[in-house]
Scaffold this motif. Structure first.
Motif, PDB file in Angstrom:
ATOM      1  N   VAL A  38      41.384  39.700  61.131  1.00 41.26           N
ATOM      2  CA  VAL A  38      42.722  39.531  60.537  1.00 41.26           C
ATOM      3  C   VAL A  38      43.165  38.074  60.561  1.00 41.26           C
ATOM      4  O   VAL A  38      43.741  37.579  59.584  1.00 41.26           O
ATOM      5  CB  VAL A  38      43.756  40.419  61.273  1.00 41.26           C
ATOM      6  CG1 VAL A  38      45.161  40.178  60.732  1.00 41.26           C
ATOM      7  CG2 VAL A  38      43.388  41.888  61.157  1.00 41.26           C
ATOM      8  N   LEU A  39      42.908  37.369  61.665  1.00 44.93           N
ATOM      9  CA  LEU A  39      43.452  36.009  61.812  1.00 44.93           C
ATOM     10  C   LEU A  39      42.371  34.943  61.985  1.00 44.93           C
ATOM     11  O   LEU A  39      42.691  33.783  62.249  1.00 44.93           O
ATOM     12  CB  LEU A  39      44.409  35.959  63.012  1.00 44.93           C
ATOM     13  CG  LEU A  39      45.666  36.825  62.940  1.00 44.93           C
ATOM     14  CD1 LEU A  39      46.489  36.663  64.222  1.00 44.93           C
ATOM     15  CD2 LEU A  39      46.519  36.451  61.739  1.00 44.93           C
TER      16      LEU A  39
ATOM     17  N   PRO E  19      51.041  33.840  61.629  1.00 51.89           N
ATOM     18  CA  PRO E  19      50.670  35.050  60.899  1.00 51.89           C
ATOM     19  C   PRO E  19      51.836  35.570  60.050  1.00 51.89           C
ATOM     20  O   PRO E  19      52.997  35.468  60.452  1.00 51.89           O
ATOM     21  CB  PRO E  19      50.350  36.049  62.016  1.00 51.89           C
ATOM     22  CG  PRO E  19      50.074  35.249  63.233  1.00 51.89           C
ATOM     23  CD  PRO E  19      50.877  33.995  63.088  1.00 51.89           C
ATOM     24  N   GLU E  23      49.986  40.410  58.063  1.00 55.40           N
ATOM     25  CA  GLU E  23      48.902  40.266  59.047  1.00 55.40           C
ATOM     26  C   GLU E  23      49.293  40.913  60.379  1.00 55.40           C
ATOM     27  O   GLU E  23      48.457  41.546  61.040  1.00 55.40           O
ATOM     28  CB  GLU E  23      48.581  38.782  59.255  1.00 55.40           C
ATOM     29  CG  GLU E  23      47.869  38.169  58.039  1.00 55.40           C
ATOM     30  CD  GLU E  23      47.763  36.657  58.091  1.00 55.40           C
ATOM     31  OE1 GLU E  23      46.841  36.106  57.478  1.00 55.40           O
ATOM     32  OE2 GLU E  23      48.636  35.994  58.727  1.00 55.40           O
ATOM     33  N   GLN E  26      48.726  44.506  60.192  1.00 53.69           N
ATOM     34  CA  GLN E  26      47.298  44.834  60.351  1.00 53.69           C
ATOM     35  C   GLN E  26      46.904  44.864  61.825  1.00 53.69           C
ATOM     36  O   GLN E  26      46.116  45.711  62.258  1.00 53.69           O
ATOM     37  CB  GLN E  26      46.424  43.803  59.627  1.00 53.69           C
ATOM     38  CG  GLN E  26      46.401  43.944  58.115  1.00 53.69           C
ATOM     39  CD  GLN E  26      45.435  42.929  57.507  1.00 53.69           C
ATOM     40  OE1 GLN E  26      45.852  41.824  57.151  1.00 53.69           O
ATOM     41  NE2 GLN E  26      44.162  43.269  57.428  1.00 53.69           N
TER      42      GLN E  26
END
Lengths: 73, 73, 73, 73, 73, 73
Positions: A38-39, E19, E23, E26
């Motif tokens: 995700v990051l 983020p 995000e 998620q």
């Protein structure tokens, strides 16, 4: 360089005393992968700390998890 | 009135079961002095809490510290 | 692979709004050195997270730090 | 949906080994009620986690609670 | 009834300020699913709290992340 | 010498931006009294830290509190 803390009640697992080392490894691997996906965080600097909490020490709805589990049985 | 939490893996020390009380006292004294020297914080209201974390419960690089230590040996 | 969390009130520093980046760096360096000196922990895997806490959000003796500071003035 | 963490030293209680389950339940109930009364938070989504901390692992005034208790005796 | 805390540095994302809400969602969804899959934990009582930490407030290797990022550029 | 951390979502209060300083003082006073009444802890060494968490940063049931609140409206 994320830090993740996962707290779960000490219950379940094969002998009722909490997650096994293999299950903990799945949690560590899973959340590390999630942060990478995700990051784009590097696994090399992703820390995970798992705490098992006694049923007497966990409260919800103003009751201990010990009391809630006893009522469910 | 600072609060400091130090988490270390439960390993090392004279019998391999983690830091000794004397080592913990050094950590408590050292970080309390640091906060007094850098930010002029009063030791009387500086709290320190040390957590020892099992090698199964600490993860880095998507693996448990237990697994990493076993590979290193 | 230690993890250290330092919480301090958001006050002091050159303009009264909390520690400067240079002071924070001294805390990070100081506690990382301490863990290396006392427990032989590697700086490469020593994480430090600093939280500044508003005076309204910090309590001691059943009062907020905001209220305590006002009384001291 | 509040989360509350209460850390206390492992001492006191009927046998000197820390709070009893009944005392912990009072803490859980009390802080859940407080959040409902002050902020109208639902008990159903109020989590409380209690940590008992060894006297060796708790520091104040640059000393461990173990050392402080020994001096008081 | 797990509780998960995820700390990440405030950087990256579309405008470099951390983020996005998408995000973060998620992360919340991903770690909740993970706990359900590995330990059969109910999503209804799985809490996740994300903290974004300023680069000045995050340390590794005895340096702030701000300083490390400046060196990398 | 207890340490209490209370995390609540940043919502509610007179202008929808979270608890007021007066409400926070009630929380600080209330939980300090609770620890004194149940465990005989001294208010002078009872620390309370309150964290307000953005609705984007709080998750339950695999969704952010922001998303849950939007659905409720």
């Amino acid at each position: 360089m994320p830090y993740v803390n996962i707290k779960v009640t000490r219950e379940g697992g094969p002998d009722g005393t909490g997650p096994t080392p293999a299950e903990k490894t799945q949690l560590i691997k899973g959340v590390t992968d999630l942060l990478q996906n995700v990051l784009n965080k590097s696994p090399a600097t992703t820390f995970v700390v798992i705490d098992e909490v006694s049923l007497d020490d966990w409260g919800i709805s103003g009751r201990s998890a010990r009391d809630i589990r006893a009522t469910e049985s």
